[in-house]
Design an enzyme around this catalytic site. Structure first.
Site, mmCIF file in Angstrom:
data_model
loop_
_atom_site.group_PDB
_atom_site.id
_atom_site.type_symbol
_atom_site.label_atom_id
_atom_site.label_comp_id
_atom_site.label_asym_id
_atom_site.label_seq_id
_atom_site.Cartn_x
_atom_site.Cartn_y
_atom_site.Cartn_z
ATOM 1 N N LYS A 76 0.865 -1.343 -0.040
ATOM 2 C CA LYS A 76 0.074 0.085 0.150
ATOM 3 C C LYS A 76 0.909 1.242 0.087
ATOM 4 C CE LYS A 76 -3.768 2.085 2.530
ATOM 5 N NZ LYS A 76 -4.675 2.002 3.563
ATOM 6 N N SER A 151 -9.871 2.447 2.633
ATOM 7 C CA SER A 151 -8.797 3.095 1.786
ATOM 8 C C SER A 151 -7.812 2.215 1.177
ATOM 9 C CB SER A 151 -8.236 4.068 2.985
ATOM 10 O OG SER A 151 -7.303 3.387 3.644
ATOM 11 N N SER A 175 -10.496 0.240 7.091
ATOM 12 C CA SER A 175 -9.683 0.120 5.566
ATOM 13 C C SER A 175 -9.214 -1.281 5.197
ATOM 14 C CB SER A 175 -8.928 0.969 5.529
ATOM 15 O OG SER A 175 -9.535 2.286 5.355
HETATM 16 N N1 GLN Z 1 -13.526 4.888 6.241
HETATM 17 C C1 GLN Z 1 -12.799 5.472 7.459
HETATM 18 C C2 GLN Z 1 -12.307 6.640 7.255
HETATM 19 O O1 GLN Z 1 -12.594 7.348 6.232
HETATM 20 C C3 GLN Z 1 -11.652 4.548 7.746
HETATM 21 C C4 GLN Z 1 -10.624 4.494 6.927
HETATM 22 C C5 GLN Z 1 -9.382 3.892 7.264
HETATM 23 O O2 GLN Z 1 -9.487 2.774 8.063
HETATM 24 N N2 GLN Z 1 -8.215 4.263 7.029
HETATM 25 O O3 GLN Z 1 -11.681 7.241 7.858
#
Ligand code: GLN
Length: 484
Positions: A76, A151, A175
């Site tokens: 990532k 994400s 995410s």
């Molecule tokens: N969807 C959540 C956010 O927008 C979690 C994102 C994540 O786990 N990096 O913050």
């Protein structure tokens, strides 16, 4: 090749069925064929990957094997990797080359793995759909009109489409698990502190945790064997003996108890998802597992609590992007203050700006007690609910995502609807607990997962339960069709 597990790839390399260069080239070709449609990778560097594979082949020729010698893994783009561009999905870091490796990348290098490239992600990991990336939307390989989740959507799309056998990911509020659910993969968010955050670009430091996204629990266990390690450069890294997560995968789970939180399985739960989860329960019952209703009374508050705490931490973490030391700098400004303003105005996307505004607001004098402090108190109550629940059961079953993937563009105008994507995952981040999402079936041809949550450091147990389910089900074996 693309449906082989990490263990099978290991075996293939050992038997000399193929070399690491051949294997790496195979995946690089897959990327060449598919990435223009899916957009799962931000950076690919064929020469660097092949060079690493050649070194691995030399080790293999001398029979020197570490955990993942010769196996390509996608990273990532939140993990710094020296001499690779690390963007975190943001224009702000479009020119950023880290001078060092993150601990995670360093561990993969030491394990003999090949860096296959850096995967696309929501900007600074803020999002649930991979639509906030400066590098464009990632498409779900199961249907290109749909989001892959976020994400870590780039990592998930890369693995499910066969562009990588496995990938790293991070989970601040869901995410790893939500994209795993939407892409028919297995994704594990470990206990907070198990995997070092050194060199992993910070979003919300008290919630961020790295973990694997792969096809199966077995592959996740192999990945976690590499990733979990104490690191003195991360003050929240936990010093404990290294565990072998593959060892107990096949242990019997007969007589164990899974808790079912009544707050998650209420009338608001999507009926199709409910039916899928009931089938998962039946499968576990056939393995001799008992179910017990439990209660997580404060879990409903987890999304609002998260959207106070995460932006608060993000507003602090992202203050470093000021155009001075590294990253993007605006080109037209008349003084220092205007340089800061224009740099941040031009370098950050809308969602990141929204989080910085909210975060700054909840931390400001006069609002701190009303929002931030209150959120921290509820966070403690959410964690206490779990601790109480684990006196009654081994693991907790939950949905991973409220539905299957949604259409690209469907939720971009409604941030709250987007935030609700993580309604079943966020409470574990607030509590610091480990949890997995694994394939559970399909609704209208789109995949969906189930979630198992464990007590602190129960990764081996979570992987064991998931592996047992995967040995009597075959959802995880389904691959997307269509363009692929
Ligand atoms: N969807 C959540 C956010 O927008 C979690 C994102 C994540 O786990 N990096 O913050």
């Amino acid at each position: 090749m693309k449906d082989l597990s990490l263990n099978e790839l290991k075996q293939g390399l050992k038997n000399k069925d193929f070399s690491s260069v051949e294997l790496t080239q195979y995946y690089l070709n897959q990327i060449k064929d598919l990435n223009s449609q899916i957009n799962a990778f931000i950076t690919i560097d064929e020469e660097k990957s092949i060079q690493q594979a050649q070194q691995a082949d030399q080790l293999i020729s001398k029979n020197h094997f570490s955990e993942l010698t010769g196996i390509p893994i996608a990273q990532k783009d939140i993990f710094c990797a020296s001499s690779w561009k690390t963007t975190c999905g943001s224009k702000m870091l479009d020119n950023f080359y880290a001078p060092y490796d993150s601990k995670v990348v360093d561990l993969f290098n030491k394990s003999g793995a090949i860096n296959l490239g850096k995967t696309n992600m929501d900007e600074f990991a803020m999002g649930s759909s991979n639509e906030t990336s400066y590098y464009g939307v990632v498409k779900n390989p199961w249907n290109l009109d749909f989001v892959p989740g976020g994400s870590s959507g780039g990592s998930a799309a890369a693995v499910t489409s066969g562009m990588a056998p496995a990938a790293t990911a991070t989970d601040t509020g869901g995410s790893i698990r939500q994209p795993a659910s939407l892409c028919n993969l297995t994704g594990l968010k470990p206990t907070y502190g198990l995997v070092s955050r050194f060199g992993m670009i910070a979003f919300a430091s008290s919630l961020d945790q790295a973990g694997p996204i792969a096809k199966t629990a077995e592959d996740c266990a192999l990945m976690l064997n590499v990733m979990a390690d104490f690191d003195e450069r991360d003050s929240t890294s936990i010093k404990r003996d290294k565990e072998n997560y593959t060892q107990s995968l096949t242990s019997s789970i007969q007589g164990k108890t899974i808790g079912v939180p009544k707050e998650f399985f209420n009338n608001e739960l999507n009926q199709d998802v409910k039916i899928i989860l009931e089938k998962v329960m039946q499968a576990y019952q056939s393995l001799g597992v008992n179910f017990k209703e439990i209660s997580l009374p404060n879990s409903q508050l987890s999304v609002p609590v998260y959207y106070v705490i995460a932006p608060a931490e993000a507003s602090s973490n992202l203050s470093r992007y000021d155009g001075v030391k590294f990253g993007y700098r605006a080109s037209n400004y008349k003084d220092l203050e205007e340089m800061y303003l224009k740099t941040r105005e031009e370098g950050f996307g809308d969602e990141v700006k929204r989080r910085i505004l909210v975060g700054t607001y909840v931390l400001s004098a006069g609002y701190y007690d009303a929002y931030y402090l209150k959120a921290q108190r509820i966070r403690r109550l959410i964690a206490d609910d779990f601790i109480k629940a684990f006196t009654q059961c081994d693991l907790i079953l939950a949905p991973s995502s409220p539905s299957t993937a949604f259409k690209i563009g469907d939720k971009t105008e409604d941030p709250v609807a987007m935030y609700m994507q993580d309604m079943f995952t966020i409470s574990t981040n607030l509590a610091g607990l480990p949890a997995i999402s694994a394939p559970a079936g399909f609704i209208n041809k789109m995949p969906i997962g189930f979630q198992l949550i464990g007590n602190y450091f129960d990764e081996a147990k979570i992987l064991n339960f998931t592996h047992q389910y995967q040995s009597i089900s075959d959802w995880h074996k389904h691959l997307p069709g269509g363009v692929l």
